[in-house]
Design a protein around this motif. Structure first.
Motif, PDB file in Angstrom:
ATOM      1  N   ALA A  54       5.107 -10.186 -38.169  1.00  0.00           N
ATOM      2  CA  ALA A  54       4.409  -8.992 -38.636  1.00  0.00           C
ATOM      3  C   ALA A  54       3.975  -8.141 -37.448  1.00  0.00           C
ATOM      4  CB  ALA A  54       3.209  -9.381 -39.484  1.00  0.00           C
ATOM      5  N   ALA A  55       3.708  -6.880 -37.703  1.00  0.00           N
ATOM      6  CA  ALA A  55       3.254  -5.983 -36.647  1.00  0.00           C
ATOM      7  C   ALA A  55       1.881  -6.413 -36.127  1.00  0.00           C
ATOM      8  CB  ALA A  55       3.193  -4.552 -37.169  1.00  0.00           C
ATOM      9  N   GLY A 488       1.045 -13.655 -26.827  1.00  0.00           N
ATOM     10  CA  GLY A 488       0.460 -12.326 -26.932  1.00  0.00           C
ATOM     11  C   GLY A 488       0.572 -11.809 -28.345  1.00  0.00           C
ATOM     12  N   PHE A 489       0.716 -10.460 -28.498  1.00  0.00           N
ATOM     13  CA  PHE A 489       0.769  -9.830 -29.807  1.00  0.00           C
ATOM     14  C   PHE A 489       2.028  -8.983 -29.918  1.00  0.00           C
ATOM     15  CE2 PHE A 489      -3.615 -10.889 -29.210  1.00  0.00           C
ATOM     16  CZ  PHE A 489      -4.113 -11.155 -30.477  1.00  0.00           C
ATOM     17  N   SER A 490       2.646  -8.998 -31.099  1.00  0.00           N
ATOM     18  CA  SER A 490       3.851  -8.205 -31.320  1.00  0.00           C
ATOM     19  C   SER A 490       3.500  -6.721 -31.337  1.00  0.00           C
ATOM     20  CB  SER A 490       4.513  -8.613 -32.633  1.00  0.00           C
ATOM     21  OG  SER A 490       3.628  -8.398 -33.717  1.00  0.00           O
ATOM     22  N   ALA A 491       4.380  -5.915 -30.750  1.00  0.00           N
ATOM     23  CA  ALA A 491       4.148  -4.468 -30.715  1.00  0.00           C
ATOM     24  C   ALA A 491       4.480  -3.811 -32.054  1.00  0.00           C
ATOM     25  CB  ALA A 491       4.976  -3.839 -29.601  1.00  0.00           C
ATOM     26  N   ALA A 492       5.329  -4.446 -32.851  1.00  0.00           N
ATOM     27  CA  ALA A 492       5.726  -3.926 -34.162  1.00  0.00           C
ATOM     28  C   ALA A 492       6.148  -5.104 -35.029  1.00  0.00           C
ATOM     29  CB  ALA A 492       6.861  -2.910 -34.014  1.00  0.00           C
ATOM     30  N   GLY A 493       6.638  -4.797 -36.238  1.00  0.00           N
ATOM     31  CA  GLY A 493       7.165  -5.850 -37.090  1.00  0.00           C
ATOM     32  C   GLY A 493       8.635  -6.099 -36.778  1.00  0.00           C
ATOM     33  N   TYR A 494       9.049  -7.381 -36.822  1.00  0.00           N
ATOM     34  CA  TYR A 494      10.423  -7.736 -36.452  1.00  0.00           C
ATOM     35  C   TYR A 494      10.980  -8.752 -37.441  1.00  0.00           C
ATOM     36  CZ  TYR A 494       8.853  -5.676 -32.060  1.00  0.00           C
ATOM     37  OH  TYR A 494       8.326  -4.824 -31.121  1.00  0.00           O
ATOM     38  N   SER A 495      12.307  -8.681 -37.640  1.00  0.00           N
ATOM     39  CA  SER A 495      13.009  -9.663 -38.452  1.00  0.00           C
ATOM     40  C   SER A 495      13.621 -10.725 -37.555  1.00  0.00           C
ATOM     41  CB  SER A 495      14.111  -8.978 -39.272  1.00  0.00           C
ATOM     42  OG  SER A 495      13.565  -8.026 -40.147  1.00  0.00           O
ATOM     43  N   ASP A 496      14.046 -11.804 -38.171  1.00  0.00           N
ATOM     44  CA  ASP A 496      14.649 -12.907 -37.417  1.00  0.00           C
ATOM     45  C   ASP A 496      15.852 -12.404 -36.615  1.00  0.00           C
ATOM     46  OD1 ASP A 496      15.126 -15.602 -36.636  1.00  0.00           O
ATOM     47  OD2 ASP A 496      16.693 -15.739 -38.163  1.00  0.00           O
ATOM     48  N   GLY A 497      15.876 -12.727 -35.332  1.00  0.00           N
ATOM     49  CA  GLY A 497      16.978 -12.340 -34.465  1.00  0.00           C
ATOM     50  C   GLY A 497      16.808 -11.008 -33.781  1.00  0.00           C
ATOM     51  N   ASN A 498      15.793 -10.205 -34.206  1.00  0.00           N
ATOM     52  CA  ASN A 498      15.532  -8.929 -33.544  1.00  0.00           C
ATOM     53  C   ASN A 498      15.050  -9.150 -32.112  1.00  0.00           C
ATOM     54  OD1 ASN A 498      14.109  -7.020 -36.339  1.00  0.00           O
ATOM     55  ND2 ASN A 498      16.221  -7.500 -35.839  1.00  0.00           N
TER      56      ASN A 498
END
Length: 553
Positions: A54-55, A488-498
């Motif tokens: 998630a983002a 850390g923290f994700s900068a945006a939302g990502y799908s598997d393999g992104n």
């Protein structure tokens, strides 16, 4: 050709137009950086997402070098469906539960128990049975009667495994005078015993524990009494029927200042360290730190009960008791090493109506040092016989699980304790009842994914041949977050393999409802909090109601 990264620095002095990729840059504190760095930088990295993220979610770094969202499993201490591995039939039942071990590579639990039979040739023979785990239930196979493999009823029975694919059975034949061991394997629910090995001629009162892996081999430690002297031997286990025993048949390493051959008990600490207890009563018992040196070992001077601070309390340590050395799973039931918190813990009976108390120790080199004690229940712990002693286990989150039976009605009880962040105190949760029947011997083992497998005697049924052996699986809370793998923290939302961009320490992430200036922690379920629990990780400090500066302080 050197790859250049565009960089614009606004300064009254000069401008830096570009920087070779991979080089470092030191910028004076009064410079205003208005540009951005793509790819990996001081405050961000780009890695492949393992699963959906998630983002602005906290993430961990996996052993494969990918980033992954924090995963948890909720606690369920009421347990799954009841299982039965032996049904009391009126002519056959369970006499005693001796031990349990887990082989994760086969997804199997193995229980060693003695039969109570109206057939004299079978009575008190050792039985082994394997069960496969699915969710919170166990499917038990057909028991293996060892009567045709070993001579008569056995004593000092123990199991030990590397929790994966290697396991050892220890015992002494009733008509013999030697402690013996065998490897065994499990395929599905079928158990196959390996070749019998005599540890030491004329040995007695043995103990066994798993140490760890080293150089592709699994190491175990054994201890026994020989003519009033305690000895220790190391086992190198390389596969079924492939064991190297320290000078098999010859002298083991003697325990210095041994307690006169009353008893031996072992607890593994790591692949090259373990504890050995000798002696069973309050006056003579000592506990020693041992260091494995290849297939031999060094045994340090021991600590007495008085030095460990338990002399004024009933001495239920690694297995000390007044009923002899045949304590079921003695090395795990009354004391064990907690590798997650790096603590040695034991329970003691603190009197006052059988108050249940945990004592916690640090082990530093050869030194055992008392840290603190904590009551898990104020009263009503059954301590009338060693078969009724509480059972201890450590969960995947480093929590302590205590299972015991009440003295008043023998119901089965369970409680979970969590360390505070400083590891100098334990907070205990609510006590749960997992058996409303007359419960006999309790054994438990930590299986994969936070599952705790508990086996016990259902003594509610009347008659010596009617007692059944039952099982129940409990789910403890789990988390994939540790202080070591938090990234850390994700900068945006990502799908598997992104390709996922992860903000690191020194950067900021977007959150909501923050309190400016407050320090925040990532809890083990991935949410943020301003109070720190046992395994929470520092997230950073709030710069505004919606901006968190990621920092370790």
């Amino acid at each position: 050709m050197v790859v250049r990264i565009p960089l614009i620095v606004n300064s009254s002095a000069e401008q830096i137009q570009e920087l070779p990729s991979g080089d470092s840059l030191s910028i004076p504190g009064d410079l205003d950086v208005t540009g951005s760095i793509t790819g990996n930088s001081v405050h961000a990295v780009q890695l492949t997402a393992d699963g959906t993220i998630a983002a602005h979610a906290p993430v961990i770094l996996t052993s494969a070098g990918k980033v992954k969202a924090i995963e948890t499993e909720a606690e369920n201490l009421t347990g799954g469906s009841m299982g039965t591995f032996i049904t009391g039939s009126g002519s056959q039942g369970i006499y005693s539960i001796e031990d349990i071990c887990w082989l994760g590579g086969q997804n199997a639990a193995v229980v060693a128990w003695k039969i109570k039979s109206s057939t004299s040739s079978l009575d008190q023979d050792l039985q082994l049975i394997a069960g496969t785990l699915s969710g919170t239930s166990i499917s038990w196979g057909t028991r293996l009667d060892t009567g045709g493999l070993v001579s008569g009823g056995l004593s000092y029975i123990q199991l030990a495994s590397n929790n994966n694919d290697k396991a050892i059975l220890m015992y002494k034949e009733s008509g013999g005078s030697d402690m013996k061991i065998r490897t065994f394997t499990v395929s599905g629910t079928t158990i196959t015993l390996g070749t019998e090995v005599t540890l030491r001629t004329n040995s007695n009162e043995g103990s066994l524990c798993y140490l760890g892996e080293d150089g592709g081999s699994s190491y175990f430690a054994t201890a026994y009494v020989l003519s009033g002297v305690e000895e220790v031997k190391i086992i190198k286990h390389d596969g079924h029927n492939s064991m190297t025993v320290l000078a098999a048949g010859a002298n083991g390493v003697g325990v210095p200042n041994g307690a006169g051959g009353d008893e031996t008990k072992l607890i593994g600490i790591s692949h090259d360290r373990f504890l050995v207890q000798v002696g069973k009563d309050n006056e003579s018992r000592t506990i020693h730190v041992c260091t494995r040196l290849g297939t031999t070992c060094r045994i340090a001077p021991g600590y007495t009960s008085a030095e460990l601070g338990e002399a004024s309390q009933a001495p239920f340590g690694i297995g000390g008791n007044s009923y002899g050395a045949e304590l079921p799973e003695g090395t795990d039931e009354t004391g064990l090493y907690d590798p997650i918190n790096e603590k040695f813990i034991m329970w003691v009976s603190a009197g006052g109506g059988a108050r249940g108390r945990i004592r916690v120790y640090n082990i530093d080199g050869d030194t055992i040092k008392f840290q603190f004690e904590s009551d898990f229940t104020p009263t009503d712990v059954e301590t009338g016989h060693y078969s009724m002693y509480p059972s201890l286990e450590v969960t995947d989150k480093g929590q302590i699980i205590v299972a015991w039976q009440l003295a008043s009605n023998h119901y089965g009880k369970r409680v979970v304790g969590s360390y505070n962040h400083e590891r100098d105190g334990i907070t205990w949760g609510a006590v749960t009842t997992w058996s409303s029947e007359w419960t006999g011997t309790i054994q438990q083992v930590n299986a994969d994914d936070g599952k705790i497998i508990t086996v016990y005697q259902d003594t509610a049924q009347t008659g010596g041949y009617n007692i059944s052996g039952k099982s129940k699986v409990f789910q403890t809370a789990t988390t994939t977050l540790t202080s070591d793998n938090f990234l850390g923290f994700s900068a945006a939302g990502y799908s598997d393999g992104n390709t996922a961009r992860i903000s690191l320490s020194g950067s900021t992430t977007t959150k909501s409802s923050l309190t400016i200036g407050k320090k925040y922690y990532v809890q083990d379920n991935g949410t943020l909090a301003t109070t720190r629990e046992s395994f929470d990780v520092v997230a950073g400090k709030a710069l505004s109601a919606t901006s968190l500066l990621i920092t370790e302080v």
